[in-house]
Design a protein around this motif. Structure first.
Motif, PDB file in Angstrom:
ATOM      1  N   HIS A 130     -33.544  88.289  40.273  1.00  0.00           N
ATOM      2  CA  HIS A 130     -33.236  87.076  41.037  1.00  0.00           C
ATOM      3  C   HIS A 130     -31.730  86.960  41.198  1.00  0.00           C
ATOM      4  CE1 HIS A 130     -33.408  82.884  42.343  1.00  0.00           C
ATOM      5  NE2 HIS A 130     -32.441  82.637  41.483  1.00  0.00           N
ATOM      6  N   HIS A 131     -31.293  86.770  42.447  1.00  0.00           N
ATOM      7  CA  HIS A 131     -29.878  86.543  42.717  1.00  0.00           C
ATOM      8  C   HIS A 131     -29.700  85.063  43.048  1.00  0.00           C
ATOM      9  CE1 HIS A 131     -25.871  86.747  44.266  1.00  0.00           C
ATOM     10  NE2 HIS A 131     -25.797  88.052  44.130  1.00  0.00           N
ATOM     11  N   ALA A 132     -28.835  84.391  42.295  1.00  0.00           N
ATOM     12  CA  ALA A 132     -28.725  82.940  42.447  1.00  0.00           C
ATOM     13  C   ALA A 132     -28.122  82.537  43.784  1.00  0.00           C
ATOM     14  CB  ALA A 132     -27.904  82.361  41.302  1.00  0.00           C
ATOM     15  N   GLN A 133     -27.501  83.459  44.500  1.00  0.00           N
ATOM     16  CA  GLN A 133     -26.900  83.089  45.783  1.00  0.00           C
ATOM     17  C   GLN A 133     -27.678  83.649  46.967  1.00  0.00           C
ATOM     18  OE1 GLN A 133     -22.951  84.486  44.626  1.00  0.00           O
ATOM     19  NE2 GLN A 133     -22.196  82.470  45.165  1.00  0.00           N
ATOM     20  N   LEU A 134     -28.929  84.006  46.728  1.00  0.00           N
ATOM     21  CA  LEU A 134     -29.789  84.462  47.823  1.00  0.00           C
ATOM     22  C   LEU A 134     -31.087  83.669  47.780  1.00  0.00           C
ATOM     23  CD1 LEU A 134     -29.595  88.366  47.652  1.00  0.00           C
ATOM     24  CD2 LEU A 134     -28.469  86.849  49.267  1.00  0.00           C
ATOM     25  N   PRO A 135     -31.662  83.369  48.968  1.00  0.00           N
ATOM     26  CA  PRO A 135     -32.995  82.766  48.956  1.00  0.00           C
ATOM     27  C   PRO A 135     -33.967  83.745  48.277  1.00  0.00           C
ATOM     28  CG  PRO A 135     -32.026  82.675  51.166  1.00  0.00           C
ATOM     29  CD  PRO A 135     -31.135  83.540  50.346  1.00  0.00           C
ATOM     30  N   ASP A 136     -34.754  83.245  47.343  1.00  0.00           N
ATOM     31  CA  ASP A 136     -35.625  84.124  46.557  1.00  0.00           C
ATOM     32  C   ASP A 136     -36.810  84.587  47.405  1.00  0.00           C
ATOM     33  OD1 ASP A 136     -36.481  85.520  44.416  1.00  0.00           O
ATOM     34  OD2 ASP A 136     -37.230  83.801  43.281  1.00  0.00           O
ATOM     35  N   LEU A 137     -37.036  85.901  47.441  1.00  0.00           N
ATOM     36  CA  LEU A 137     -38.119  86.444  48.271  1.00  0.00           C
ATOM     37  C   LEU A 137     -39.442  86.502  47.521  1.00  0.00           C
ATOM     38  CD1 LEU A 137     -36.268  89.455  49.927  1.00  0.00           C
ATOM     39  CD2 LEU A 137     -36.726  87.224  50.926  1.00  0.00           C
ATOM     40  N   HIS A 138     -39.390  86.389  46.187  1.00  0.00           N
ATOM     41  CA  HIS A 138     -40.616  86.554  45.410  1.00  0.00           C
ATOM     42  C   HIS A 138     -41.507  85.338  45.525  1.00  0.00           C
ATOM     43  CE1 HIS A 138     -40.603  90.370  43.326  1.00  0.00           C
ATOM     44  NE2 HIS A 138     -39.293  90.322  43.461  1.00  0.00           N
ATOM     45  N   ASP A 139     -42.761  85.580  45.322  1.00  0.00           N
ATOM     46  CA  ASP A 139     -43.727  84.570  45.651  1.00  0.00           C
ATOM     47  C   ASP A 139     -44.873  84.609  44.648  1.00  0.00           C
ATOM     48  OD1 ASP A 139     -45.361  82.845  46.911  1.00  0.00           O
ATOM     49  OD2 ASP A 139     -44.803  83.575  48.903  1.00  0.00           O
ATOM     50  N   ALA A 140     -45.006  83.549  43.877  1.00  0.00           N
ATOM     51  CA  ALA A 140     -46.071  83.518  42.881  1.00  0.00           C
ATOM     52  C   ALA A 140     -47.443  83.591  43.553  1.00  0.00           C
ATOM     53  CB  ALA A 140     -45.963  82.250  42.052  1.00  0.00           C
TER      54      ALA A 140
END
Lengths: 471, 244
Positions: free
Chosen positions: A167-177
């Motif tokens: 996870h990069h704190a300055q990018l919208p997170d692409l992962h999806d539960a």
């Protein structure tokens, strides 16, 4: 998960076969087939490796998400603790990435032959923590730390690989539960990750604890990886390492169990604190946790299960990893008490006291440097570095800092260089140094604070007394 | 191509000048204006003249631009008077610019709208998930740029069809994933309302598939003074200082 079905190579658009050229590179033989991606050698470029996501009906749809995530993060990471990204293909047409190939598997090998001896464990642990710290410093949380995802360079630096889950704190997170992805690897996964929290850098601290546990005992913290072992970590601490190996020191157990606390806020805030304590076991404050040698009693276990039902890991706007690093600063106090006036010593103490009060989680290393000419002093019976230690301890008495927050170190060499090197190596956040203004010594020592300020990798506070200013 | 996307300028010449200069420094060669060029501020004519001079300008009509030519009552105190005053300032060429602008436009992979691509004339404030999904359903484009709310925000639907939002940091590029669809609020140039009084705008880099939101400090004191001197509502001037 879907790997079992996806083992047979299905011809799908985007699949890459050896011999094909990608930009300036020629695909070599298949090296490894994982659940989400395949790794190939690059012909004539032994130092590189090619990664291609598995696409198509037989493969998890999330493999492209993980691949894109890794690519975005590798593009933004720098430094010796991550593989260098060399080239990448268009995500929509032909996704691939070519990166540095890091062969060293010291940590994975150690985990296989665990339990490892104490010195080896400390060394591996310190190097792992430095790599994780460097990652958090760049606002990235790995979220899938395990021995097989940690490599090392010939020089010994640990390199973290596989950023598919990161996870990069300055990018919208692409992962999806909702996408049904795996959330890390069972023995090392933090409790909050099971609740789909992806923004807490202390999840990596948990994984460090699990790796240290494995190195120290040869066992996983919660036994064989299965659903029960996942549920257990939400309810209780693991079996104390000393149940497996009673000869382990209490300080090591204290460190490991603090990393493996269920609640993130009860763990270490930063990886560099763990590195610091592994290097300075005398600074570990050993509590009941460290001395335990028996599994928790039935009453405690019952309470744990009951609590785990209501446990919440609210994804509060967690500070970015980089911000958390500054909440427990490591302060280096450069002391040269032999050449220091009483007033300057007092001023240095005042500066340290102010820091200790305003930053309750700060910790301090008092460093004294022995120039070569001071090392050999004929006629003196006590070794000069022992004398220096004693003088520093004496200086620190009035601060009344509990020992875990304060350690003492004497190093040989040129003062300014030794101070800067130590700060760089130990990821120090702030250097406090006195300005030694006495005229006779200025040419030798007065330049130390200036040289430190010029070359330090962090902020430097130069402490000066009013009297010294007036000369 | 690098396109600077400006929205909700509201006759704030100082903020627009600062954003245009900043955008040129970032290599912007194309410009888009997502509407609400007028209202609140005291410089409608120079603002529209500067806009007209920008290369490859894509214009969208906002609710304030539309209200200029209608007699409808607006429930923000002082705004009807501000719009009527603006009308007295404008030349036909300015009116044409605003009247002829479309409500929604799609160009290549991006859709541009003031409030939403879905029912644009309802002037909804897009905050709730169902509003974002309606907006996405109204267009096939991968990314939709909007304004109207005056707060920069990135909404996106992941490959697993989960709607997420992300509060962008100034100057940090946001890569557009081919697996996601986006609604990006570029914030407001002339009336920022997220507590940060710096002007907000976006640069859309079509080659790198990246969007960067920038916050630009500008001379808000002059802009506020002009509002007071023109006899417009003092509240409009105060808001520039507060960024609320």
């Amino acid at each position: 998960m879907a790997t079992a079905r996806g083992k047979r190579a299905v011809r799908v658009p985007g699949a890459i076969r050896p011999g094909v050229t990608l930009g300036r590179y020629r695909v070599g033989k298949l090296l490894h087939e994982g659940g989400m991606a395949r790794l190939y050698a690059v012909e004539d470029r032994a130092a590189l490796i090619l990664k291609v996501p598995k696409l198509g009906v037989d493969h998890p749809a999330s493999s492209l998400v993980a691949f894109e995530n890794e690519l975005r993060i590798l593009e933004r990471l720098r430094g010796p603790h991550v593989p260098r990204l060399v080239a990448s293909g268009d995500l929509r047409a032909r996704p691939y990435l070519i990166m540095e190939r890091i062969e060293g598997e010291a940590l994975a090998q150690a985990a296989q032959r665990a339990p490892v001896e104490l010195d080896g464990l400390r060394d591996l642990g310190v190097r792992l923590c430095r790599a994780v710290q460097a990652l958090h410093h760049q606002n990235v949380i790995h979220l899938d730390l395990k021995p097989s995802n940690v490599r090392n360079r010939a020089g010994g630096e640990m390199v973290l690989i596989d950023f598919g889950m990161a996870h990069h704190a300055q990018l919208p997170d692409l992962h999806d539960a909702a996408f049904g992805e795996e959330e890390g690897t069972t023995p090392y996964i933090a409790p909050e990750q099971l609740h789909h929290v992806r923004s807490d850098s202390r999840s990596d601290i948990y994984a460090i604890g699990a790796i240290l546990y494995q190195l120290a005992t040869g066992h996983y913290p919660f036994g064989r990886p299965n659903l029960l072992s996942l549920a257990k970590r939400l309810a209780m601490p693991p079996l104390p390492p000393r149940c497996h190996r009673p000869e382990l020191p209490a300080w090591l157990q204290e460190i490991i169990l603090r990393c493996l606390e269920t609640r993130p806020e009860r763990r270490f805030a930063t990886a560099k604190e763990i590195a610091h304590l592994l290097a300075h076991p005398e600074a570990v404050h050993v509590g009941a946790r460290g001395h335990r040698t028996r599994p928790p009693g039935w009453w405690q276990r019952l309470r744990g299960w009951q609590r785990s039902v209501f446990q919440k890991f609210d994804e509060q706007p967690a500070p970015r990893p980089y911000e958390r690093l500054t909440t427990s600063p490591h302060v280096l106090v450069a002391l040269d008490l032999g050449h220091c006036s009483e007033a300057l010593g007092e001023a240095l103490r005042r500066a340290v006291r102010r820091l200790a009060r305003s930053e309750p989680h700060s910790y301090f290393t008092c460093l004294s440097v022995l120039p070569p000419q001071d090392r050999a002093q004929p006629g003196k019976t006590t070794a000069p570095d022992v004398v220096r230690q004693a003088v520093m301890r004496n200086w620190a008495q009035p601060l009344k800092l509990a020992s875990p927050r304060l350690v003492f170190q004497v190093l040989p060499g040129d003062p300014a260089r030794a101070i800067v090197d130590y700060a760089r190596q130990h990821q120090v956040d702030l250097i406090v140094v006195g300005a030694y203004a006495s005229s006779a010594l200025r040419q030798h020592l007065g330049s130390v604070s200036a040289a430190v300020a010029a070359h330090a990798p962090c902020s430097v506070t130069v402490v000066r007394t009013r009297r010294d200013i007036r000369k | 191509m690098r396109q600077a996307i400006l929205s909700d300028i509201h006759s704030n010449l100082e903020a627009l000048q600062a954003c245009v200069a900043h955008a040129r420094e970032q290599g912007a060669t194309h410009f888009a204006c997502l509407g609400d060029c007028v209202g609140y501020g005291a410089d409608p004519v120079p603002t529209l003249d500067l806009l007209r001079s920008l290369p490859h300008l894509l214009m969208i009509r906002g609710n304030h631009d539309a209200a200029l030519f209608l007699d409808e009552v607006i429930d923000v105190p002082g705004i009807r008077e501000a719009l009527d005053w603006t009308c007295t300032q404008l030349a036909p060429v300015h009116c044409d610019l605003l009247e002829n602008a479309p409500l929604v436009r799609t160009l290549d992979e991006a859709t541009y709208a003031h409030a939403s691509a879905h029912e644009p004339e309802a002037w909804d404030y897009l905050r709730r998930p169902e509003q974002i999904r309606d907006c996405l359903a109204a267009t096939a484009a991968r990314v939709t740029f909007i304004g109207h709310v005056h707060v920069p925000m990135v909404f996106y639907v992941t490959a697993g069809d989960t709607l997420r939002e992300y509060s962008p940091e100034s100057g940090v590029p946001i890569p557009l994933s081919p697996l996601c669809r986006y609604v990006i609020n570029v914030g407001s140039v002339g009336q920022p309302r997220d507590g940060n009084n710096a002007a907000a705008y976006a640069v859309y880099d079509t080659d790198a598939a990246e969007v960067t939101i920038y916050r630009v400090a500008y001379d808000y004191v002059s802009a506020a003074e002009k509002i007071l001197n023109a006899g417009l509502s003092t509240r409009f001037a105060e808001r520039l200082l507060e960024g609320r």
